[in-house]
Design a protein around this motif. Structure first.
Motif, PDB file in Angstrom:
ATOM      1  N   MET A   1      41.201  58.006  16.376  1.00  0.00           N
ATOM      2  CA  MET A   1      40.023  57.635  15.646  1.00  0.00           C
ATOM      3  C   MET A   1      40.186  56.196  15.164  1.00  0.00           C
ATOM      4  N   ARG A   2      39.162  55.417  15.398  1.00  0.00           N
ATOM      5  CA  ARG A   2      39.163  54.053  14.901  1.00  0.00           C
ATOM      6  C   ARG A   2      38.644  54.056  13.471  1.00  0.00           C
ATOM      7  N   ALA A   3      39.114  53.124  12.686  1.00  0.00           N
ATOM      8  CA  ALA A   3      38.682  53.051  11.286  1.00  0.00           C
ATOM      9  C   ALA A   3      37.195  52.764  11.189  1.00  0.00           C
ATOM     10  N   ILE A   4      36.641  52.017  12.141  1.00  0.00           N
ATOM     11  CA  ILE A   4      35.215  51.673  12.100  1.00  0.00           C
ATOM     12  C   ILE A   4      34.325  52.888  12.380  1.00  0.00           C
ATOM     13  N   ASP A   5      34.896  53.928  13.019  1.00  0.00           N
ATOM     14  CA  ASP A   5      34.106  55.125  13.325  1.00  0.00           C
ATOM     15  C   ASP A   5      33.814  55.965  12.088  1.00  0.00           C
ATOM     16  N   LEU A   6      34.578  55.788  11.024  1.00  0.00           N
ATOM     17  CA  LEU A   6      34.337  56.532   9.795  1.00  0.00           C
ATOM     18  C   LEU A   6      33.690  55.585   8.798  1.00  0.00           C
ATOM     19  N   ASP A   7      32.380  55.693   8.683  1.00  0.00           N
ATOM     20  CA  ASP A   7      31.590  54.829   7.807  1.00  0.00           C
ATOM     21  C   ASP A   7      30.536  55.682   7.104  1.00  0.00           C
ATOM     22  N   THR A  18      28.046  56.906   9.675  1.00  0.00           N
ATOM     23  CA  THR A  18      28.672  57.066  10.985  1.00  0.00           C
ATOM     24  C   THR A  18      29.984  57.818  10.827  1.00  0.00           C
ATOM     25  N   TYR A  19      30.200  58.771  11.738  1.00  0.00           N
ATOM     26  CA  TYR A  19      31.393  59.596  11.705  1.00  0.00           C
ATOM     27  C   TYR A  19      32.001  59.653  13.093  1.00  0.00           C
ATOM     28  N   PRO A  20      33.323  59.928  13.187  1.00  0.00           N
ATOM     29  CA  PRO A  20      33.946  60.064  14.509  1.00  0.00           C
ATOM     30  C   PRO A  20      33.502  61.354  15.183  1.00  0.00           C
ATOM     31  N   TRP A  21      33.693  61.409  16.492  1.00  0.00           N
ATOM     32  CA  TRP A  21      33.303  62.558  17.301  1.00  0.00           C
ATOM     33  C   TRP A  21      33.946  63.832  16.784  1.00  0.00           C
ATOM     34  N   CYS A  53      31.699  58.102  19.696  1.00  0.00           N
ATOM     35  CA  CYS A  53      32.918  58.342  20.468  1.00  0.00           C
ATOM     36  C   CYS A  53      33.030  57.293  21.567  1.00  0.00           C
ATOM     37  N   ARG A  54      34.145  57.311  22.264  1.00  0.00           N
ATOM     38  CA  ARG A  54      34.443  56.378  23.353  1.00  0.00           C
ATOM     39  C   ARG A  54      34.307  54.931  22.912  1.00  0.00           C
ATOM     40  N   GLY A  55      34.885  54.643  21.785  1.00  0.00           N
ATOM     41  CA  GLY A  55      34.882  53.275  21.300  1.00  0.00           C
ATOM     42  C   GLY A  55      33.513  52.754  20.937  1.00  0.00           C
ATOM     43  N   ALA A  60      25.782  60.154  19.186  1.00  0.00           N
ATOM     44  CA  ALA A  60      24.967  61.365  19.030  1.00  0.00           C
ATOM     45  C   ALA A  60      24.366  61.326  17.638  1.00  0.00           C
ATOM     46  N   TYR A  61      23.051  61.369  17.557  1.00  0.00           N
ATOM     47  CA  TYR A  61      22.371  61.319  16.268  1.00  0.00           C
ATOM     48  C   TYR A  61      22.334  62.703  15.640  1.00  0.00           C
TER      49      TYR A  61
END
Length: 132
Positions: A1-7, A18-21, A53-55, A60-61
């Motif tokens: 998980m990238r840090a930017i994916d958890l917002d 925004t959340y990770p997959w 996901c996938r960078g 997915a909304y």
């Protein structure tokens, strides 16, 4: 998980949380597919969050299930319109045979057997299909 994916506040994604997959903060947030499985539709509401996901290439909304409405029932008119639309995609313009799958009309212009005919045979077959 990238840090930017958890917002969760949406600061980095235009205000949309925004959340990770495979991470869902609330059981009330569902994707379109999950809503459809429950017999619901978004009913014009804007997405209230997104999964990334996938960078960041796939998104997915998420929609609120408590604001979703039931799926509209299939009426005879809608069923007839859907059948006409599918007939246009499944019927060969050369031999006029309707198949149970969509034909490659954009690439071949006809069904596979007709695509292997030469021009003279194709014209003869089209003339026979019009008379039948």
């Amino acid at each position: 998980m990238r840090a930017i994916d958890l917002d969760p506040t949406g600061e980095q994604h235009g205000g949309l949380p925004t959340y990770p997959w495979k991470y869902r903060p609330d059981a009330n947030l569902l994707t379109r597919r999950q809503l459809r499985e429950r017999g619901l539709r978004p009913a014009g509401q804007e997405p209230c969050a997104q999964l990334v996901c996938r960078g960041g290439l796939r998104v997915a909304y998420l929609y609120r299930a408590d604001r979703a409405l039931p799926v509209r029932p299939m009426t005879p008119g809608r069923a007839a319109a859907l059948d006409r639309a599918m007939a246009a995609r499944q019927t060969c313009p050369v031999c006029a045979v309707r198949y149970d799958h969509c034909l490659p009309l954009k690439t071949l212009g006809c069904c596979l057997p007709c695509s292997e005919l030469d021009d003279q045979e194709r014209e003869l077959l089209a003339a026979l299909a019009l008379t039948a």
